[in-house]
Design a protein around this motif. Structure first.
Motif, PDB file in Angstrom:
ATOM      1  N   THR A 149     -29.025  -9.021  17.039  1.00  0.00           N
ATOM      2  CA  THR A 149     -27.636  -9.108  17.485  1.00  0.00           C
ATOM      3  C   THR A 149     -27.201 -10.541  17.778  1.00  0.00           C
ATOM      4  O   THR A 149     -26.014 -10.788  17.955  1.00  0.00           O
ATOM      5  N   ASN A 187     -32.156  -4.018  15.731  1.00  0.00           N
ATOM      6  CA  ASN A 187     -31.347  -4.857  14.851  1.00  0.00           C
ATOM      7  C   ASN A 187     -31.055  -6.164  15.581  1.00  0.00           C
ATOM      8  O   ASN A 187     -30.774  -6.159  16.782  1.00  0.00           O
ATOM      9  N   LYS A 209     -32.416 -10.374  21.976  1.00  0.00           N
ATOM     10  CA  LYS A 209     -31.623 -10.618  20.772  1.00  0.00           C
ATOM     11  C   LYS A 209     -31.629  -9.421  19.826  1.00  0.00           C
ATOM     12  O   LYS A 209     -31.234  -9.532  18.671  1.00  0.00           O
ATOM     13  N   ASP A 237     -30.838  -5.007  19.472  1.00  0.00           N
ATOM     14  CA  ASP A 237     -30.216  -3.842  20.085  1.00  0.00           C
ATOM     15  C   ASP A 237     -31.248  -2.722  20.212  1.00  0.00           C
ATOM     16  O   ASP A 237     -32.437  -2.920  19.910  1.00  0.00           O
ATOM     17  N   ALA A 238     -30.826  -1.555  20.614  1.00  0.00           N
ATOM     18  CA  ALA A 238     -31.741  -0.431  20.851  1.00  0.00           C
ATOM     19  C   ALA A 238     -32.455   0.026  19.578  1.00  0.00           C
ATOM     20  O   ALA A 238     -33.531   0.610  19.638  1.00  0.00           O
ATOM     21  N   ASP A 239     -31.865  -0.255  18.419  1.00  0.00           N
ATOM     22  CA  ASP A 239     -32.476   0.103  17.136  1.00  0.00           C
ATOM     23  C   ASP A 239     -33.243  -1.059  16.505  1.00  0.00           C
ATOM     24  O   ASP A 239     -33.588  -1.026  15.330  1.00  0.00           O
TER      25      ASP A 239
END
Length: 124
Positions: A101, A99, A93, A95-97
């Motif tokens: 989603t 956060n 749930k 993202d790569a940073d």
């Protein structure tokens, strides 16, 4: 370091606890930090708390949160009930940073955060 930590918590209007789940409980390092808050000036007495957690597993830290709730009650910290944030499958749930989603998780956080703000205000 401990003195700064305790001063920061003492100055806060409320505390949001975010925990993973280790062997159906909270991590030892979190328990140690909480123990420091319960000694001498006991900065958690009357301090409103909210609990959140995420785990790769399905149950989203339910066991850890139950243990943490018991600890906070023992420290006389009122805990916001009925607004549990237990995010199962958390790794999928983000993202790569890191956060969030997942729309349903975001929607739930948008619901519970104003509730916590009102809960804190009611304990002022």
């Amino acid at each position: 370091m401990v003195i700064d930590f305790k001063q920061t918590v003492k100055a806060a209007d409320g505390v949001i606890w975010v925990t993973p789940e280790y062997n159906h409980s909270i991590p030892g390092v979190l328990k140690n930090a909480i123990d420091w808050l319960s000694r001498v000036d006991k900065v958690m007495i009357g301090k409103p708390s909210m609990i959140m957690g995420t785990t790769p597993g399905f149950l989203g830290t339910i066991h850890a949160q139950l243990h943490l709730r018991d600890i906070l009650f023992a420290m006389q910290s009122p805990v916001l009930m009925g607004n549990d944030v237990m995010v199962g499958g958390g790794h999928a749930k983000l993202d790569a940073d890191n956060n969030i989603t997942d729309a349903s998780t975001i929607d739930w956080l948008d619901t519970v955060m104003p509730n916590f703000k009102a809960f804190v205000a009611a304990h002022q």
